[in-house]
Design an enzyme around this catalytic site. Sequence first.
Site, PDB file in Angstrom:
ATOM      1  N   GLU A  40       8.438  -3.894  -3.496  1.00 56.89           N
ATOM      2  CA  GLU A  40       8.280  -2.447  -3.304  1.00 56.89           C
ATOM      3  C   GLU A  40       6.821  -2.063  -3.086  1.00 56.89           C
ATOM      4  O   GLU A  40       6.518  -1.177  -2.290  1.00 56.89           O
ATOM      5  CB  GLU A  40       8.861  -1.691  -4.499  1.00 56.89           C
ATOM      6  CG  GLU A  40      10.380  -1.734  -4.576  1.00 56.89           C
ATOM      7  CD  GLU A  40      11.052  -1.107  -3.369  1.00 56.89           C
ATOM      8  OE1 GLU A  40      10.467  -0.208  -2.744  1.00 56.89           O
ATOM      9  OE2 GLU A  40      12.174  -1.533  -3.044  1.00 56.89           O
ATOM     10  N   TYR A 121       8.846   7.146  -6.623  1.00 60.37           N
ATOM     11  CA  TYR A 121       9.745   6.366  -5.766  1.00 60.37           C
ATOM     12  C   TYR A 121       9.849   4.924  -6.251  1.00 60.37           C
ATOM     13  O   TYR A 121      10.953   4.388  -6.419  1.00 60.37           O
ATOM     14  CB  TYR A 121       9.269   6.388  -4.316  1.00 60.37           C
ATOM     15  CG  TYR A 121       9.933   5.323  -3.485  1.00 60.37           C
ATOM     16  CD1 TYR A 121      11.233   5.508  -3.011  1.00 60.37           C
ATOM     17  CD2 TYR A 121       9.295   4.110  -3.227  1.00 60.37           C
ATOM     18  CE1 TYR A 121      11.867   4.510  -2.285  1.00 60.37           C
ATOM     19  CE2 TYR A 121       9.925   3.112  -2.507  1.00 60.37           C
ATOM     20  CZ  TYR A 121      11.211   3.320  -2.038  1.00 60.37           C
ATOM     21  OH  TYR A 121      11.836   2.325  -1.336  1.00 60.37           O
ATOM     22  N   ASP A 139      11.843   8.207  -0.867  1.00 58.23           N
ATOM     23  CA  ASP A 139      10.627   8.146  -0.062  1.00 58.23           C
ATOM     24  C   ASP A 139      10.851   8.895   1.248  1.00 58.23           C
ATOM     25  O   ASP A 139      11.866   9.585   1.421  1.00 58.23           O
ATOM     26  CB  ASP A 139      10.221   6.694   0.182  1.00 58.23           C
ATOM     27  CG  ASP A 139      11.222   5.937   1.055  1.00 58.23           C
ATOM     28  OD1 ASP A 139      12.304   6.493   1.370  1.00 58.23           O
ATOM     29  OD2 ASP A 139      10.920   4.793   1.440  1.00 58.23           O
ATOM     30  N   THR A 292      -5.763   5.338   7.912  1.00 59.62           N
ATOM     31  CA  THR A 292      -4.843   6.480   7.916  1.00 59.62           C
ATOM     32  C   THR A 292      -5.550   7.775   8.269  1.00 59.62           C
ATOM     33  O   THR A 292      -5.060   8.578   9.076  1.00 59.62           O
ATOM     34  CB  THR A 292      -4.173   6.619   6.534  1.00 59.62           C
ATOM     35  OG1 THR A 292      -3.524   5.389   6.201  1.00 59.62           O
ATOM     36  CG2 THR A 292      -3.127   7.734   6.564  1.00 59.62           C
TER      37      THR A 292
END
Length: 344
Positions: A40, A121, A139, A292
């Site tokens: 994850e 999440y 998510d 990002t």
Amino acid sequence: MDRNEKFAALPAPLLAWYDQNKRDLPWRENTDPYRVWVSEIMLQQTRVEAARDYYIRFLRELPTVEALAACPEEKLLKLWEGLGYYSRAKNMQRAAKEIAARGGFPERAEELRKLPGVGEYTAGAISSIAFGNPAPAVDGNVVRVLSRIMGDGEAQDILRKRYFAELAPIYPAGRCGDFTQSLMELGALLCLPASPRCLLCPVYALCATKSDALPAKRDKPARKETEMTVFLFRGDNGLWLGKRGSGVLAGMTEFYNREQKMSAAEAHTFLQGAGLQHFCLQRAGAHKHIFTHLVWHMTAYTVDTQQALSSLPAFAELKFYTKKEAEESVSLPSAFRWCMQWIK
């Protein structure tokens, strides 16, 4: 059919479809909480195809939470090299030390959320998949799936909270982990961001949208653009590297750099001013690295010198490595790894 009835109708067709169509992924071999957790964390900001080989190698080198807790940081970062977002790996090790100290993973989502790097999440995913608890994992992919099924056009942060509350009561006893993964799988295989494969969807009859019209699109903020000059200091059979301070890639290994664009003449003058006396400077290449929220426009120069750079105040933090050491044991993020082609 009202909203609650539609939610209640989701598990049966989704689980039947999941049983027949789920992908064969290495982290689905069993529901060991350590394996689930590592997967994850890796899958945050990383595509399944890219994460698969990293996951297999990571588990081979660090098969238990205790092994991760005891791993030297440089080795950990080398195992993570290429996945990016290195704070994920550092937070994993911090959490591993806490888990090892308490003798095992907490099982409830609210306890898992207290671990470094574990958000709502991830806590829901671990709790439901590894421990079979009715803990929703919502998510962006799950928001996309449910917003289309329900016809909800609100902002995603609002929907995430709403869906968390609406999913919890419908988790099927004995198959909580499979239900969590069925929602993820639907978003990965059929309910795609663009051009969803609606006619193959097991809940097509329940879907209010039957298109990619939802979720509502948000304008992304413009990325900050930064000019950077990178100095590839080369000595006999090796190179000089340092560590980044605060900010992006904090604590990671880097080539020496300055946040400004320098011509060859300006770079030469800068090095002389920093105390370098005998060197040969040549332009190496240019590269654009996209984060990002940030873009680095990088101009690199090779600098051949026999001086001990660490003796100069401007370069005191640099350390000399042989090329073999740099390639085999130093974790160099992809923002700088492209520079290695000019290291002889």
